[in-house]
Design a protein around this motif. Sequence first.
Motif, short mmCIF file in Angstrom:
data_model
loop_
_atom_site.label_atom_id
_atom_site.label_comp_id
_atom_site.label_asym_id
_atom_site.label_seq_id
_atom_site.Cartn_x
_atom_site.Cartn_y
_atom_site.Cartn_z
N UNK A 308 16.13 32.51 47.38
CA UNK A 308 15.62 31.20 47.79
C UNK A 308 15.22 30.42 46.54
N UNK A 309 15.18 29.11 46.67
CA UNK A 309 14.82 28.28 45.51
C UNK A 309 13.47 27.58 45.66
N UNK A 310 12.65 28.09 46.56
CA UNK A 310 11.30 27.57 46.76
C UNK A 310 10.35 28.77 46.88
N UNK A 311 9.06 28.51 46.70
CA UNK A 311 8.07 29.56 46.94
C UNK A 311 8.11 29.96 48.41
N UNK A 312 7.99 31.24 48.67
CA UNK A 312 8.05 31.76 50.03
C UNK A 312 6.69 31.66 50.71
N UNK A 313 6.69 31.22 51.97
CA UNK A 313 5.47 31.24 52.78
C UNK A 313 5.62 32.28 53.88
N UNK A 314 4.61 32.41 54.73
CA UNK A 314 4.62 33.44 55.75
C UNK A 314 5.76 33.24 56.74
N UNK A 327 16.85 43.16 49.05
CA UNK A 327 16.13 42.48 47.98
C UNK A 327 15.89 41.03 48.38
N UNK A 328 14.72 40.53 48.02
CA UNK A 328 14.41 39.10 48.14
C UNK A 328 14.00 38.62 46.75
N UNK A 329 14.62 37.55 46.28
CA UNK A 329 14.27 36.98 44.98
C UNK A 329 13.91 35.51 45.18
N UNK A 330 12.78 35.11 44.57
CA UNK A 330 12.25 33.76 44.75
C UNK A 330 11.46 33.36 43.52
N UNK A 331 11.27 32.06 43.31
CA UNK A 331 10.41 31.65 42.19
C UNK A 331 8.96 32.04 42.38
N UNK A 332 8.53 32.19 43.67
CA UNK A 332 7.16 32.60 43.94
C UNK A 332 7.04 32.96 45.41
N UNK A 333 5.89 33.53 45.78
CA UNK A 333 5.58 33.85 47.18
C UNK A 333 4.06 33.84 47.31
N UNK A 334 3.56 33.16 48.35
CA UNK A 334 2.11 33.10 48.51
C UNK A 334 1.58 34.42 49.07
N UNK A 346 10.11 49.45 51.52
CA UNK A 346 11.31 49.67 50.72
C UNK A 346 11.97 48.38 50.25
N UNK A 347 11.58 47.26 50.84
CA UNK A 347 12.15 45.98 50.45
C UNK A 347 11.68 45.62 49.05
N UNK A 348 12.62 45.23 48.19
CA UNK A 348 12.26 44.83 46.84
C UNK A 348 12.00 43.32 46.82
N UNK A 349 10.86 42.92 46.35
CA UNK A 349 10.51 41.52 46.21
C UNK A 349 10.43 41.19 44.72
N UNK A 350 11.25 40.24 44.27
CA UNK A 350 11.28 39.84 42.87
C UNK A 350 10.79 38.40 42.74
N UNK A 351 9.88 38.18 41.79
CA UNK A 351 9.34 36.86 41.53
C UNK A 351 9.73 36.43 40.12
N UNK A 352 10.33 35.25 39.99
CA UNK A 352 10.83 34.80 38.69
C UNK A 352 9.94 33.76 38.03
N UNK A 353 9.10 33.06 38.81
CA UNK A 353 8.25 32.02 38.25
C UNK A 353 8.95 30.67 38.15
#
Length: 522
Positions: A308-314, A327-334, A346-353
């Motif tokens: 995704x290209x936005x911060x993740x919300x609930x 895998x989920x990759x996002x610039x951020x997640x609240x 087991x889900x990988x969450x990656x945050x790039x900033x």
Amino acid sequence: MPIRRALISVSDKSGLVPLVRALHGHGVAILSTGGTARAIQEAGVPVTEVSDHTGFPEMLDGRVKTLHPTIHGGILGVRGNPEHEAAMAEHGIAPIDLVVVNLYPFESTVAKGADFATCIENVDIGGPALIRAAAKNHGAVAVVTDAEDYDALVDEMKSQDGQVSLDLRRRLASRAFARTAAYDAAIGRWFTGEVGETFPRHLVAAGRLKQDLRYGENPHQKAAFYVHGLARPGVASARQVQGKELSYNNLNDTDAAFELVSEFTEPAVAIIKHANPCGVAVAGSIRAAYEKALACDPVSAFGGIVAVNRALDRDAAEAITGIFTEVVIAPDADDRARAVFAAKKNLRLLITGVMPDPATPGLTVRTVAGGMLVQERDIGRVEADDLKVVTKRAPSPQEITDLLLAFRVCKHVKSNAIVYVKDGATVGIGAGQMSRVDSARIAARKAGDAAEASRLAEPLTRGSVVASDAFFPFADGLLAAVEAGATAVIQPGGSVRDDEVIAAADEAGLAMVFTGMRHFRH
């Protein structure tokens, strides 16, 4: 070989104090320079300035301090060689048994965007010379270039009564040569960019081991993940918040997903499976975009990668965790989104900033037997003003919006690529086929399967637009898109049979535009 005298000069001083205290405990005499010498003194450990040892002052703003025969003779002199030992004795050169050096922070200086002069000033000269000298004479000298190796050195000296084995000296020398090679590679790569050379006479590249992987594409293949100091935002720079260790295929697919989603300015989601998108959409929110992307091919999306290209919300997190996702990759997640993901351990969450800029130039490299294929990254981008209408009917504004999205997605689909889009979402994707008409038919068939799964009256390709990454060599591929229900087509054009394809589009009442740009992806 016992360690009696050490030369220490480090830019990165982490771990320095425990190291010098351990060396002092073994009776090791320490030579040092500048800030390193001050740090050692402040730790209460005796230290001799290199200028006092050589009898020659530092000069030229510190550019010349360790480049002296007393230093390099003490490192390079071959122990047990009568001529070397006689020369060292004649000139008062004391042996140096340990060299601990890490280099000026050139890579991080460039990464911070420093100006040319500052980057040049951070090119280390004496450090690489010391390291290479010690590594060459590893039969008698231990060399350490990384704080991560301090413990191994100290532990061995502790267990071996102040000595270091040949096995460890060889391993340290190997790392030392690799470090100076990587350092020079970074300088060379930066400098070729500064002088405007895309393909220099000697291509140099290097990376630092980030992770040993469980295996490669298949369990019988060993693999590892390396990163370099000028990493583009993405999997190399991301922080893994949770989940299992990433695999080779996870990393490859996640990179493909994040690069695709970075193409869009509006909230966007890309779902990737085996490096190909199985659903891409833009919408007013990430949750809405995800639901539209998932509808394209919910079967293939199972066990996929979501970018995704936005911060993740609930709300977005709850939708994404509705099916099994690797895998989920996002610039951020609240915090609330992270709590939802935490329930899927087991889900990988990656945050790039940050998001990568799709317009940033760069190179891609692929190995072939005996060499490498190197090309510029595909940063080509088609806008509405670039389109050439070649049919009697021009596309509507909504069709143009969807055509541009479809062509942008095509860029990230393995050739031959066909992408159907409707209302800001892919509704059928055909990838990696030897025949373009087969890609068109596969995409339509998958759209039909998705319609059945969602109990829709007809496939979403009805009333869609379609993109082809390269020209239609025959009218059959276009006719397959007509059969699927497409109303408008975007393709590069340039075939000797363009007139035949245009005539077929006119006969079917399609609008068709040419881009003049191809997006093969192999």
